[in-house]
Write an enzyme that holds these catalytic residues in place. Structure first.
Site, mmCIF file in Angstrom:
data_model
loop_
_atom_site.group_PDB
_atom_site.id
_atom_site.type_symbol
_atom_site.label_atom_id
_atom_site.label_comp_id
_atom_site.label_asym_id
_atom_site.label_seq_id
_atom_site.Cartn_x
_atom_site.Cartn_y
_atom_site.Cartn_z
ATOM 1 N N GLY A 13 79.565 48.931 -42.509
ATOM 2 C CA GLY A 13 80.135 47.607 -42.214
ATOM 3 C C GLY A 13 81.572 47.547 -42.691
ATOM 4 N NE ARG A 16 83.315 41.387 -38.274
ATOM 5 C CZ ARG A 16 82.706 40.247 -38.606
ATOM 6 N NH1 ARG A 16 83.281 39.399 -39.422
ATOM 7 N NH2 ARG A 16 81.502 39.978 -38.111
ATOM 8 C CB VAL A 64 73.347 50.753 -40.803
ATOM 9 C CG1 VAL A 64 74.718 51.325 -41.060
ATOM 10 C CG2 VAL A 64 73.349 49.239 -40.842
ATOM 11 C CG ASN A 90 79.674 45.919 -47.106
ATOM 12 O OD1 ASN A 90 79.701 44.971 -47.890
ATOM 13 N ND2 ASN A 90 80.228 45.854 -45.889
ATOM 14 C CB SER A 142 73.200 38.178 -51.454
ATOM 15 O OG SER A 142 73.534 36.805 -51.451
ATOM 16 C CE1 TYR A 155 72.607 37.945 -46.027
ATOM 17 C CE2 TYR A 155 72.264 36.545 -47.942
ATOM 18 C CZ TYR A 155 73.025 37.472 -47.255
ATOM 19 O OH TYR A 155 74.201 37.941 -47.802
ATOM 20 C CB ALA A 157 62.710 38.433 -47.412
ATOM 21 C CE LYS A 159 72.387 40.972 -48.234
ATOM 22 N NZ LYS A 159 73.145 42.230 -48.079
ATOM 23 C CB ILE A 188 82.506 36.417 -51.010
ATOM 24 C CG1 ILE A 188 81.690 36.861 -52.246
ATOM 25 C CG2 ILE A 188 83.798 37.218 -50.875
ATOM 26 C CD1 ILE A 188 82.372 36.737 -53.577
HETATM 27 P P1 NAP Z 1 80.895 40.339 -42.272
HETATM 28 O O1 NAP Z 1 82.307 39.841 -42.438
HETATM 29 O O2 NAP Z 1 80.025 39.739 -41.240
HETATM 30 O O3 NAP Z 1 80.989 41.933 -42.081
HETATM 31 C C1 NAP Z 1 79.818 42.696 -41.917
HETATM 32 C C2 NAP Z 1 80.183 43.987 -41.222
HETATM 33 O O4 NAP Z 1 78.950 44.717 -40.982
HETATM 34 C C3 NAP Z 1 80.828 43.743 -39.849
HETATM 35 O O5 NAP Z 1 81.864 44.671 -39.634
HETATM 36 C C4 NAP Z 1 79.667 43.963 -38.906
HETATM 37 O O6 NAP Z 1 80.013 44.363 -37.595
HETATM 38 C C5 NAP Z 1 78.922 45.084 -39.610
HETATM 39 N N1 NAP Z 1 77.564 45.244 -39.096
HETATM 40 C C6 NAP Z 1 76.710 44.261 -38.703
HETATM 41 N N2 NAP Z 1 75.566 44.796 -38.251
HETATM 42 C C7 NAP Z 1 75.708 46.156 -38.352
HETATM 43 C C8 NAP Z 1 74.876 47.246 -38.020
HETATM 44 N N3 NAP Z 1 73.654 47.070 -37.478
HETATM 45 N N4 NAP Z 1 75.335 48.494 -38.236
HETATM 46 C C9 NAP Z 1 76.566 48.701 -38.762
HETATM 47 N N5 NAP Z 1 77.399 47.702 -39.104
HETATM 48 C C10 NAP Z 1 76.979 46.432 -38.885
HETATM 49 O O7 NAP Z 1 80.097 40.213 -43.650
HETATM 50 P P2 NAP Z 1 80.654 40.139 -45.168
HETATM 51 O O8 NAP Z 1 80.741 38.717 -45.552
HETATM 52 O O9 NAP Z 1 81.814 41.033 -45.314
HETATM 53 O O10 NAP Z 1 79.394 40.733 -45.942
HETATM 54 C C11 NAP Z 1 79.303 42.099 -46.339
HETATM 55 C C12 NAP Z 1 78.050 42.261 -47.211
HETATM 56 O O11 NAP Z 1 78.134 41.399 -48.347
HETATM 57 C C13 NAP Z 1 76.757 41.880 -46.475
HETATM 58 O O12 NAP Z 1 75.724 42.767 -46.869
HETATM 59 C C14 NAP Z 1 76.482 40.477 -46.971
HETATM 60 O O13 NAP Z 1 75.119 40.155 -46.894
HETATM 61 C C15 NAP Z 1 76.966 40.593 -48.404
HETATM 62 N N6 NAP Z 1 77.286 39.300 -49.014
HETATM 63 C C16 NAP Z 1 78.277 38.505 -48.516
HETATM 64 C C17 NAP Z 1 78.546 37.284 -49.147
HETATM 65 C C18 NAP Z 1 79.627 36.360 -48.668
HETATM 66 O O14 NAP Z 1 79.795 35.301 -49.258
HETATM 67 N N7 NAP Z 1 80.369 36.689 -47.632
HETATM 68 C C19 NAP Z 1 77.809 36.897 -50.268
HETATM 69 C C20 NAP Z 1 76.817 37.737 -50.745
HETATM 70 C C21 NAP Z 1 76.571 38.946 -50.116
HETATM 71 P P3 NAP Z 1 80.232 43.208 -36.469
HETATM 72 O O15 NAP Z 1 81.404 42.416 -36.920
HETATM 73 O O16 NAP Z 1 80.502 43.969 -35.209
HETATM 74 O O17 NAP Z 1 78.956 42.417 -36.421
#
Ligand code: NAP
Length: 247
Positions: A13, A16, A64, A90, A142, A155, A157, A159, A188
């Site tokens: 991931g 971005r 993934v 990630n 998370s 989500y 379950a 995490k 975040i």
């Molecule tokens: P995001 O901006 O949505 O980025 C996620 C990335 O993963 C995107 O590039 C997405 O591609 C890619 N992705 C999605 N499905 C995929 C797959 N099947 N195979 C490969 N790549 C895939 O999310 P984020 O906010 O950066 O979050 C990153 C991690 O941190 C996640 O695990 C999330 O649960 C965790 N997290 C985030 C927060 C928060 O506040 N943002 C808080 C706690 C935990 P596409 O753009 O093409 O879909």
């Protein structure tokens, strides 16, 4: 100063959000990168990482949640770089809905991308890392796998499962010098949280002891530490990056 020169990291991931910032911070410490994502777009985020930090950064398109695709890509990465020192699991998605309205596909897809992928990607690199008697695996959990929200049965379950697999794998790999830890980000600022209504953002932010949302950089700095030699004696842990929310 955290120095990751000579190391190679796979980040999932990676093009971005938090994954891109993790890639940039690891690269800023000298780490070469295999940046995986379901879509690579025009590849500019990958070429910018290489150009900005003078490291090798290659992009790999891979879903993934697809076992065969992960196994083929990981073999290719080991062949391309010669070794992998760090795996950052990630990639993640949300498909929020109240339980009574949640469809099977919304539950299954979140489990597949957020949790099953950690199993598949870790298995795909475990022989390599254990053979090298060195490695760092960092899984993105998370705060919502610890203190859960309504409308996120899938989500939460997934995490909570990431935390479980982190602890089990840490026990399994410890004797071979491979550490496995999780990071539990709080609230975040990313595209994932931009989808939330403004009232929800205000409510959540007011509850954070440090009084602001975190940034992808805050999470990436924690990943860089866990990837470093300085974190050699840390395994099986969940590091909260949440402004004190889970204190
Ligand atoms: P995001 O901006 O949505 O980025 C996620 C990335 O993963 C995107 O590039 C997405 O591609 C890619 N992705 C999605 N499905 C995929 C797959 N099947 N195979 C490969 N790549 C895939 O999310 P984020 O906010 O950066 O979050 C990153 C991690 O941190 C996640 O695990 C999330 O649960 C965790 N997290 C985030 C927060 C928060 O506040 N943002 C808080 C706690 C935990 P596409 O753009 O093409 O879909």
């Amino acid at each position: 100063m955290i120095d990751l020169k000579g190391k190679v990291a796979i980040v999932t991931g990676a093009t971005r959000g938090i994954g891109l910032e993790i890639s940039r911070v690891l690269a800023s410490r000298g780490c070469d990168l295999a940046m995986l994502d379901i879509q690579l777009g025009d590849g500019s985020s990958i070429s910018e990482v290489a150009k900005d930090f003078g490291v090798v950064a290659k992009g790999y398109a891979c879903d993934v949640s697809n076992t065969e695709a992960v196994e083929a890509v990981f073999k290719q990465i080991i062949a391309d770089f010669g070794k992998v020192s760090v795996l950052v699991n990630n990639a993640g998605i949300t498909r929020d809905a109240l339980l009574m309205r949640m469809k099977d596909d919304e539950f299954d897809s979140v489990i597949a991308v957020n949790l099953r992928s950690v199993f598949v990607c870790t298995r795909a690199i475990s022989r390599h890392m254990m053979g090298n008697r060195a490695g760092r695996i960092i899984n993105m959990a998370s705060i919502n796998g610890i203190r859960c929200q309504a409308g996120q049965a899938n989500y939460a379950a997934s995490k909570a499962g990431v935390i479980g697999i982190t602890k089990s794998n840490a026990m399994e790999f410890a004797s071979r010098g491979v550490t496995v830890n999780a990071i539990a980000p709080g609230f975040i600022r990313t595209a994932m949280t931009e989808k939330l209504p403004a009232e929800a953002v205000a409510k959540y932010t007011a509850a954070i002891p440090l009084q602001s949302m975190g940034s992808p950089r805050d999470v990436a700095n924690a990943v860089a530490f866990l990837a470093s030699d300085e974190a050699a004696y840390i395994t099986g842990q969940v590091l909260g990056v949440d402004g004190g929310l889970n204190s």
